[in-house]
Design a protein around this motif. Structure first.
Motif, PDB file in Angstrom:
ATOM      1  N   ILE A   1       0.855  -1.271   0.080  1.00  0.00           N
ATOM      2  CA  ILE A   1       0.020   0.159   0.142  1.00  0.00           C
ATOM      3  C   ILE A   1       1.094   1.305  -0.011  1.00  0.00           C
ATOM      4  CG2 ILE A   1      -1.935   1.238   1.247  1.00  0.00           C
ATOM      5  CD1 ILE A   1      -2.812  -1.406   2.272  1.00  0.00           C
TER       6      ILE A   1
ATOM      7  N   GLY B   1       2.239   1.728  -3.274  1.00  0.00           N
ATOM      8  CA  GLY B   1       1.433   2.363  -4.427  1.00  0.00           C
ATOM      9  C   GLY B   1       1.300   3.715  -4.054  1.00  0.00           C
TER      10      GLY B   1
ATOM     11  N   PRO C   1       1.771  -3.559 -15.172  1.00  0.00           N
ATOM     12  CA  PRO C   1       1.473  -4.411 -14.068  1.00  0.00           C
ATOM     13  C   PRO C   1       1.602  -5.644 -14.237  1.00  0.00           C
ATOM     14  CG  PRO C   1      -0.472  -3.557 -14.989  1.00  0.00           C
ATOM     15  CD  PRO C   1       0.368  -3.142 -15.772  1.00  0.00           C
TER      16      PRO C   1
ATOM     17  N   LEU D   1      -0.213  -7.479  -6.744  1.00  0.00           N
ATOM     18  CA  LEU D   1      -1.256  -6.520  -7.176  1.00  0.00           C
ATOM     19  C   LEU D   1      -2.489  -7.257  -7.194  1.00  0.00           C
ATOM     20  CD1 LEU D   1      -1.944  -3.629  -8.137  1.00  0.00           C
ATOM     21  CD2 LEU D   1      -1.653  -4.313 -10.423  1.00  0.00           C
TER      22      LEU D   1
ATOM     23  N   LEU E   1     -10.509  -3.636  -9.461  1.00  0.00           N
ATOM     24  CA  LEU E   1     -10.398  -2.300  -9.671  1.00  0.00           C
ATOM     25  C   LEU E   1      -8.839  -1.936  -9.775  1.00  0.00           C
ATOM     26  CD1 LEU E   1     -13.092  -0.847  -7.249  1.00  0.00           C
ATOM     27  CD2 LEU E   1     -12.876  -0.923  -9.690  1.00  0.00           C
ATOM     28  N   PRO E   2      -7.918  -2.249  -8.813  1.00  0.00           N
ATOM     29  CA  PRO E   2      -6.458  -1.789  -8.828  1.00  0.00           C
ATOM     30  C   PRO E   2      -5.891  -2.350 -10.120  1.00  0.00           C
ATOM     31  CG  PRO E   2      -6.930  -2.778  -6.501  1.00  0.00           C
ATOM     32  CD  PRO E   2      -8.072  -2.902  -7.510  1.00  0.00           C
TER      33      PRO E   2
ATOM     34  N   PHE F   1      -7.012  -0.271 -12.814  1.00  0.00           N
ATOM     35  CA  PHE F   1      -6.373   1.239 -12.852  1.00  0.00           C
ATOM     36  C   PHE F   1      -5.201   1.376 -13.398  1.00  0.00           C
ATOM     37  CE2 PHE F   1      -3.826   4.002 -10.486  1.00  0.00           C
ATOM     38  CZ  PHE F   1      -4.283   5.503 -10.814  1.00  0.00           C
ATOM     39  N   PHE F   2      -4.348   0.175 -12.816  1.00  0.00           N
ATOM     40  CA  PHE F   2      -2.840   0.205 -13.569  1.00  0.00           C
ATOM     41  C   PHE F   2      -2.640  -0.225 -15.072  1.00  0.00           C
ATOM     42  CE2 PHE F   2      -1.835   0.613  -8.995  1.00  0.00           C
ATOM     43  CZ  PHE F   2      -0.797   1.345  -9.039  1.00  0.00           C
TER      44      PHE F   2
END
Length: 388
Positions: A62, A65, A121, A130, A134-135, A138-139
């Motif tokens: 976290i 990121g 990613p 990862l 959603l994450p 996003f990446f």
């Protein structure tokens, strides 16, 4: 990348480097600089703008990121201090520096070239670092955005180029420019006698891993191989570097009571060639889950120093092809300590093979990975972006 900046400066180009203050991979005894938001100095003839940012190395996922997102603002701010520019060269990861390059490209009206060293990613997804829809989305969207707006994308191997070409977003030019090694730093006949003597390694068969000790490097497999070989009294595993996994790995070695594994902190860039020369064999390892075709740069250092390597990698890695084509080592599947130990034992038992592989590796590096070739290519590619 700083070597590239110095090389271009020596060719009469005006180069400015924007980077952060050093906060990781620092050699033992090196002093940490006092940090302000930014400082501007000259290093080796290159204007260097150092900027402050949140830490994103040796921290949890976290914090990493958040730190990488903050890096976008820091690098953008540093770039605004650079004055007029004609072109931008930026590397990834972290991918967020590519976002900074995109912003600066719009502000400065200059094209940017993206040098992709690792496929983020996807690499983080492979490692399980990862997670979550959603994450990941996003990446992946950030990756597509940065690729799409680059004037040119460079990668260090053919498989990396194929991976990016497969993405519909990568409509720009993609060129393969192999990473390089400064062979002048590894004079023929270089030895590590002083280093061996300093650390009590005289007479040992030194198996070296030097670099980041993170989730991707699969050093658990190395420790298991050391356990298998612990009765071979002359074989010593030397693990040099730092990273988020180091403390746990040190505890693991202590729990197993292994006397054939030693940890040392990072060494400086100036001392690194002597460290590599002190080894009999160099290790290149990545986790079995790593499916991206990365080529760890430490292979080039081993080749330049005339040291064979054992590569424990998945077949997707282009590093396997380099080792096989050069004839400079042994490749084994990732995550198999038995096969890794067997490869090390075979080299330990054949000094003639060590010399031959080391010699072939040096010759291959001289032909395929000299710094001057990479400098020529980047100079040509950057100029080509200016006339598009």
């Amino acid at each position: 990348m700083f070597e590239l900046a110095v090389g271009l400066t020596e060719r009469k180009h005006d180069v400015t480097v924007v980077t952060t203050f050093p906060g990781y991979n620092i050699a033992e005894g090196a002093a940490l600089p006092k940090t302000h938001f930014a400082s501007i100095i000259k290093e080796s003839g290159v204007k260097v703008i150092r900027v402050w940012t949140l830490p994103f190395h040796n921290v949890g996922p976290i914090a990493r990121g958040i730190g990488q997102l903050a890096l976008t603002l820091s690098i953008t701010g540093g770039g605004l201090l650079a004055g007029a520019i004609d072109a931008i060269l930026v590397y990834s990861p972290p991918l967020t520096i590519g976002v900074a390059a995109l912003f600066l490209s719009r502000i400065k009206r200059a094209p940017y070239v993206l040098n992709v060293q690792d496929l983020f990613p996807q690499n983080a997804i492979d490692l399980g670092v990862l997670k979550g829809r959603l994450p990941i989305r996003f990446f992946e969207a950030m990756e597509s955005w940065v690729y799409k707006h680059a004037a040119l994308i460079t990668v260090h191997s053919e498989a990396n180029a194929r991976h990016i070409r497969a993405k519909a977003c990568a409509s720009r030019r993609i060129e393969v420019v192999h990473n390089w090694v400064d062979l002048a730093e590894y004079p023929i006949g270089i030895n590590g006698y002083t280093f061996r003597s300093k650390y009590g390694l005289d007479g040992a068969f030194v198996v070296l891993f030097a670099g980041v000790m993170g989730h991707a490097q699969d050093l658990d497999t190395v420790i298991e191989a050391a356990k298998i070989l612990q009765l071979e009294e002359r074989i010593a595993f030397l693990l040099v570097g730092d990273g988020v996994e180091k403390a746990r790995l040190v505890r693991r070695v202590d729990e197993l009571g292994l006397r054939n594994v030693r940890f040392l902190p990072f060494v400086s860039k100036e001392k690194y060639p002597e460290l590599v020369a002190a080894a009999d064999v160099g290790l290149v390892t990545l986790k079995k889950s790593m499916k991206t075709p990365v080529v760890p740069s430490k292979i080039l250092g081993y080749m330049a120093a005339g040291r064979p390597c054992v590569a424990s990698l998945n077949h997707e890695s282009d590093a396997n092809a380099i080792v096989k084509n050069a004839g400079c080592g042994i490749t084994v599947p990732a995550g198999d300590p038995e096969l890794l130990a067997d490869a090390i034992r075979r080299l330990f038992q054949s000094q003639e093979s060590l010399r031959e592989m080391g010699h072939r590796g040096r010759q291959y590096a001289e032909v395929h990975f000299p710094k001057c070739v990479a400098l020529d290519r980047y100079e040509q590619l950057l100029k080509s972006c200016l006339i598009q």
